[in-house]
Design an enzyme around this catalytic site. Structure first.
Site, mmCIF file in Angstrom:
data_model
loop_
_atom_site.group_PDB
_atom_site.id
_atom_site.type_symbol
_atom_site.label_atom_id
_atom_site.label_comp_id
_atom_site.label_asym_id
_atom_site.label_seq_id
_atom_site.Cartn_x
_atom_site.Cartn_y
_atom_site.Cartn_z
ATOM 1 N N LYS A 198 0.833 -1.204 0.000
ATOM 2 C CA LYS A 198 0.000 0.000 0.000
ATOM 3 C C LYS A 198 0.871 1.259 0.000
ATOM 4 O O LYS A 198 2.069 1.201 0.279
ATOM 5 C CB LYS A 198 -0.933 -0.004 1.215
ATOM 6 C CG LYS A 198 -0.230 0.064 2.556
ATOM 7 C CD LYS A 198 -1.236 0.041 3.696
ATOM 8 C CE LYS A 198 -0.518 0.127 5.044
ATOM 9 N NZ LYS A 198 -1.468 0.183 6.172
ATOM 10 N N ARG A 258 -10.808 1.259 15.197
ATOM 11 C CA ARG A 258 -10.926 1.974 13.922
ATOM 12 C C ARG A 258 -11.971 1.241 13.091
ATOM 13 O O ARG A 258 -13.141 1.605 13.101
ATOM 14 C CB ARG A 258 -9.572 2.008 13.199
ATOM 15 C CG ARG A 258 -8.518 2.872 13.855
ATOM 16 C CD ARG A 258 -7.300 3.067 12.962
ATOM 17 N NE ARG A 258 -6.854 1.814 12.335
ATOM 18 C CZ ARG A 258 -5.711 1.663 11.673
ATOM 19 N NH1 ARG A 258 -4.891 2.696 11.533
ATOM 20 N NH2 ARG A 258 -5.375 0.507 11.147
ATOM 21 N N TYR A 288 16.130 30.289 6.940
ATOM 22 C CA TYR A 288 14.942 31.045 7.331
ATOM 23 C C TYR A 288 14.851 31.218 8.840
ATOM 24 O O TYR A 288 15.028 30.267 9.609
ATOM 25 C CB TYR A 288 13.678 30.331 6.843
ATOM 26 C CG TYR A 288 13.431 30.466 5.362
ATOM 27 C CD1 TYR A 288 13.196 31.701 4.781
ATOM 28 C CD2 TYR A 288 13.425 29.343 4.543
ATOM 29 C CE1 TYR A 288 12.960 31.832 3.424
ATOM 30 C CE2 TYR A 288 13.183 29.448 3.175
ATOM 31 C CZ TYR A 288 12.960 30.704 2.626
ATOM 32 O OH TYR A 288 12.726 30.822 1.276
ATOM 33 N N MET A 310 12.288 24.682 0.803
ATOM 34 C CA MET A 310 11.557 23.853 -0.156
ATOM 35 C C MET A 310 12.475 22.972 -1.005
ATOM 36 O O MET A 310 12.187 21.786 -1.217
ATOM 37 C CB MET A 310 10.691 24.722 -1.070
ATOM 38 C CG MET A 310 9.888 23.903 -2.075
ATOM 39 S SD MET A 310 8.773 24.868 -3.084
ATOM 40 C CE MET A 310 7.476 25.227 -1.892
#
Length: 369
Positions: free
Chosen positions: A35, A131, A256, A304
């Site tokens: 998956k 779940r 940053y 990024m």
């Protein structure tokens, strides 16, 4: 020349990990879980590599099964979340899939259809994960209804999911196991219970079918590694290169927000990898990386397309030096994705599945015929 970031996928390591899973439970059928595009590794390539080893594959949803069938994968495939609408049963039948049934509407839809061939079914029981699944007190009736419809379904197994199989405290795991095993004994039903952590650490959960997932890709799901999990081999090596070097004085901010400030004269390397590639922006200063096989660390916020690492103790490193974000270095040394995940306050699953499509996958190791 293309951007140097690449995800190297070692298919021999994948097969090694599958054989480890199967060897830990020789009495179980080990179904390889593919998956989420094989946890970010490429489901088609991984399925081809495991063809002839794994007797069956598991995916989350029908779209993932369609992709495998369109690529020529012929092994049985089971849908771990079953169908999402009754209309999907036609595809399930056409593609020759099996499926989990975890709710009343799925049960009703399966029993209402008369397929050309019965559909293999895993009945999911909520033994404590809370779940998906039938409560134990209602699961027996669901099982009996399926058992009474051999023209609709076949190869019935009881399935459940453990919430704490990775934990050193086995108390809740034992409660769940006892619940589902007692039900299986009453129904004389084969089980599919063990996922990666319970395959590695809880042999009492091994059933007729086991479903190794993240362990196939070399990540250790256990809270504390054991002798079995220490044998796992990393499959993905996320590697890039230094593309620039900055010589900075003490007291200079990097990146940053200026989160990292040099405490001494420093060499800072800029790496072609960022959160736009799937590397976690939450990586703190000190998150380990390998540069030419030697450990150093992140210095400054991940951006990024780039990130910055401290080269102050690596005077020979420079532009073009290999940077391994996790996995195996060509220069020797391995950096575990599990260790990197801890510095990002996450788990290896999110790092592996988070590597984005713009990062090329390069497959090493012959694919089985």
């Amino acid at each position: 020349m293309s951007r140097p970031l690449i995800a190297d996928i070692d298919l021999d390591a994948l097969r090694h990990n599958y054989r480890l899973a199967a060897g830990l439970a020789p009495g179980s059928l080990s179904v390889a879980v593919l998956k989420a595009d094989a946890y970010g590794h490429g489901a088609v390539a991984c399925a081809r590599a495991l063809s002839g080893e794994a007797p069956m594959f598991a995916v989350a949803a029908i779209e993932e099964a369609v992709a495998l069938r369109e690529a020529g994968i012929e092994e049985p495939i089971v849908l771990l979340e079953g169908i999402f609408s009754a209309d999907e049963l036609a595809q399930v039948e056409a593609l020759g899939l099996g499926m989990a049934i975890h709710s009343d509407w799925q049960l009703e839809a399966a029993l209402a259809r008369r397929p050309a061939r019965p559909i293999p079914v895993w009945l999911k029981v909520d033994s404590g994960m809370h779940r998906l699944g039938f409560p134990p007190e209602r699961a027996e009736a669901a099982w009996r209804a399926l058992e009474a419809a051999p023209e609709c379904v076949c190869d019935l197994h009881l399935m459940s999911h453990f919430a704490t199989a990775d934990s050193t405290d086995a108390g809740y795991f034992q409660r769940q196991r006892e619940c589902i095993v007692a039900l299986a004994e009453r129904l004389d039903a084969p089980t599919c219970l063990a996922n990666s952590p319970s395959i590695l650490a809880q042999p009492s959960a091994h059933g007729a079918i086991n479903r190794p997932g993240v362990m196939l890709y070399g990540a250790d799901p256990l809270e504390v590694a054991n002798s079995a999990s220490q044998q796992l081999a990393p499959v993905m090596s996320l590697r890039s290169e230094i593309i620039a070097v900055r010589e900075l004085s003490a007291g200079e901010p990097v990146g940053y927000g200026g989160r990292f400030v040099t405490s001494r004269p420093s060499r800072i390397g800029v790496v072609a990898c960022g959160y736009g590639d799937g590397y976690d922006r939450h990586a703190v200063d000190g998150t380990p990386v390998l540069v030419d096989g030697k450990r150093t660390h992140v210095a400054g916020k991940v951006s990024m397309d780039m990130m910055t690492v401290d080269l102050s103790e690596l005077p020979e490193a420079g532009i073009g030096s290999e940077v391994v974000l996790w996995g195996r270095s060509r220069h020797g040394g391995v950096l575990s994705v599990d260790e990197v995940a801890r510095f990002c306050d996450t788990i290896s699953y999110t790092l592996l599945t988070g590597v984005l499509p713009r990062v090329p996958r390069r497959y090493n190791g012959a694919v089985s015929d």
